[in-house]
Design a protein around this motif. Structure first.
Motif, short mmCIF file in Angstrom:
data_model
loop_
_atom_site.label_atom_id
_atom_site.label_comp_id
_atom_site.label_asym_id
_atom_site.label_seq_id
_atom_site.Cartn_x
_atom_site.Cartn_y
_atom_site.Cartn_z
N TYR A 217 40.84 52.50 -30.80
CA TYR A 217 39.91 51.84 -31.72
C TYR A 217 40.53 51.71 -33.11
O TYR A 217 40.36 50.68 -33.78
CB TYR A 217 38.58 52.60 -31.79
CG TYR A 217 37.79 52.61 -30.49
CD1 TYR A 217 37.69 51.47 -29.68
CD2 TYR A 217 37.12 53.75 -30.06
CE1 TYR A 217 36.96 51.48 -28.49
CE2 TYR A 217 36.39 53.76 -28.89
CZ TYR A 217 36.31 52.63 -28.11
OH TYR A 217 35.58 52.64 -26.94
N GLU B 111 33.92 45.58 -31.95
CA GLU B 111 33.15 46.49 -32.80
C GLU B 111 32.00 47.12 -32.01
O GLU B 111 31.74 48.32 -32.13
CB GLU B 111 32.63 45.74 -34.03
CG GLU B 111 31.97 46.60 -35.06
CD GLU B 111 32.86 47.72 -35.60
OE1 GLU B 111 32.29 48.72 -36.09
OE2 GLU B 111 34.10 47.62 -35.54
N HIS B 112 31.33 46.33 -31.21
CA HIS B 112 30.27 46.87 -30.36
C HIS B 112 30.86 47.87 -29.35
O HIS B 112 30.29 48.92 -29.09
CB HIS B 112 29.54 45.74 -29.64
CG HIS B 112 28.37 46.22 -28.85
ND1 HIS B 112 27.22 46.72 -29.42
CD2 HIS B 112 28.18 46.29 -27.51
CE1 HIS B 112 26.38 47.09 -28.48
NE2 HIS B 112 26.94 46.84 -27.31
N ARG C 255 33.46 49.74 -29.78
CA ARG C 255 33.77 50.98 -30.49
C ARG C 255 32.49 51.77 -30.76
O ARG C 255 32.43 52.97 -30.50
CB ARG C 255 34.48 50.67 -31.81
CG ARG C 255 34.87 51.94 -32.58
CD ARG C 255 35.32 51.64 -33.99
NE ARG C 255 34.30 50.98 -34.78
CZ ARG C 255 33.25 51.59 -35.34
NH1 ARG C 255 33.06 52.88 -35.17
NH2 ARG C 255 32.38 50.91 -36.05
N ARG C 256 31.47 51.10 -31.30
CA ARG C 256 30.23 51.80 -31.64
C ARG C 256 29.60 52.47 -30.42
O ARG C 256 29.09 53.59 -30.52
CB ARG C 256 29.23 50.84 -32.27
CG ARG C 256 29.45 50.57 -33.73
CD ARG C 256 28.25 49.90 -34.40
NE ARG C 256 27.74 48.74 -33.69
CZ ARG C 256 28.21 47.50 -33.83
NH1 ARG C 256 29.20 47.25 -34.66
NH2 ARG C 256 27.68 46.51 -33.15
N ALA C 257 29.62 51.79 -29.29
CA ALA C 257 29.02 52.34 -28.08
C ALA C 257 30.02 53.16 -27.25
O ALA C 257 29.65 53.70 -26.21
CB ALA C 257 28.45 51.20 -27.23
N ASP C 258 31.26 53.24 -27.71
CA ASP C 258 32.34 53.97 -27.03
C ASP C 258 32.42 53.61 -25.55
O ASP C 258 32.38 54.46 -24.67
CB ASP C 258 32.18 55.48 -27.20
CG ASP C 258 33.40 56.24 -26.68
OD1 ASP C 258 34.50 55.64 -26.62
OD2 ASP C 258 33.26 57.42 -26.32
N TRP C 259 32.57 52.32 -25.29
CA TRP C 259 32.65 51.87 -23.91
C TRP C 259 33.76 52.58 -23.16
O TRP C 259 33.56 53.02 -22.03
CB TRP C 259 32.90 50.37 -23.85
CG TRP C 259 31.76 49.52 -24.28
CD1 TRP C 259 30.52 49.93 -24.74
CD2 TRP C 259 31.72 48.09 -24.31
NE1 TRP C 259 29.75 48.85 -25.05
CE2 TRP C 259 30.45 47.71 -24.80
CE3 TRP C 259 32.64 47.12 -23.97
CZ2 TRP C 259 30.09 46.38 -24.94
CZ3 TRP C 259 32.27 45.80 -24.12
CH2 TRP C 259 31.00 45.44 -24.59
N ARG D 162 42.70 43.85 -37.47
CA ARG D 162 41.41 43.16 -37.61
C ARG D 162 41.55 41.73 -38.11
O ARG D 162 40.89 40.82 -37.62
CB ARG D 162 40.50 43.95 -38.53
CG ARG D 162 39.15 43.31 -38.71
CD ARG D 162 38.26 44.12 -39.61
NE ARG D 162 36.94 43.54 -39.62
CZ ARG D 162 35.89 44.14 -40.06
NH1 ARG D 162 35.98 45.36 -40.54
NH2 ARG D 162 34.71 43.55 -40.04
N SER E 44 39.99 57.05 -29.44
CA SER E 44 39.87 56.90 -30.91
C SER E 44 41.10 56.21 -31.48
O SER E 44 40.98 55.35 -32.35
CB SER E 44 39.69 58.27 -31.57
OG SER E 44 38.45 58.82 -31.24
N GLU F 138 41.49 48.26 -35.32
CA GLU F 138 41.10 48.10 -36.73
C GLU F 138 42.30 47.64 -37.56
O GLU F 138 42.16 46.82 -38.47
CB GLU F 138 40.54 49.42 -37.28
CG GLU F 138 40.07 49.36 -38.71
CD GLU F 138 38.81 48.53 -38.89
OE1 GLU F 138 38.73 47.80 -39.90
OE2 GLU F 138 37.91 48.62 -38.04
N GLU G 230 33.49 40.97 -32.94
CA GLU G 230 32.12 41.46 -32.71
C GLU G 230 32.07 42.28 -31.43
O GLU G 230 31.45 43.35 -31.40
CB GLU G 230 31.14 40.29 -32.61
CG GLU G 230 30.83 39.63 -33.93
CD GLU G 230 29.85 38.48 -33.76
OE1 GLU G 230 28.95 38.58 -32.89
OE2 GLU G 230 29.99 37.50 -34.50
#
Length: 131
Positions: A46, A65-66, A68-72, A53, A43, A50, A62
């Protein structure tokens, strides 16, 4: 790479790197005792992205952001997460190849890969001057 037979031998270095990411994430507390738990650390990463950015190119943003959203990064702690990572990587290869099928090699040789990682990671820490 001796653990990889055809057809995976060609991708052995890449697969080993991803597998080692798994062992680092899965054993995070044992390898990074001074760091916060993996979820908090990820966290924080990420959040730090930010904070910069505006200096990140749009295309890279992009992807981040993907990510982070999918928490690779957090997903590396599970074999399922590694399989998903390898599926994503397969889509970027010039020639079609199912890297995710190598998860069977990871599962079959899990303890051997883990032992290799445990021997290798202290050397990485030493080179990075991390106590």
């Amino acid at each position: 790479m001796r653990r990889f037979e055809r057809p995976f031998r060609r991708y052995g270095a890449v697969l080993t790197d991803v597998f080692y990411d798994h062992f680092l994430a899965a054993g995070w507390c044992g390898h990074c005792a001074e760091a916060p738990p993996l979820g908090e650390f990820v966290s924080g990463f990420y959040e730090s992205v930010e904070a910069v950015r505006e200096s990140v190119p749009a295309q890279a943003w992009e992807v981040l952001e993907h990510m982070r959203r999918a928490d690779w990064l957090g997903s590396y702690a599970t074999v399922t997460g590694i399989e998903m990572t390898l599926r994503r990587m397969s889509r970027r290869l010039r020639r079609p190849f199912d890297l995710a099928a190598a998860v069977e090699v990871l599962e079959k040789e899990y303890e051997g890969f883990r032992e290799d990682f445990e021997a290798f990671f202290p050397e990485v820490r030493k080179e990075c001057l991390i106590a």
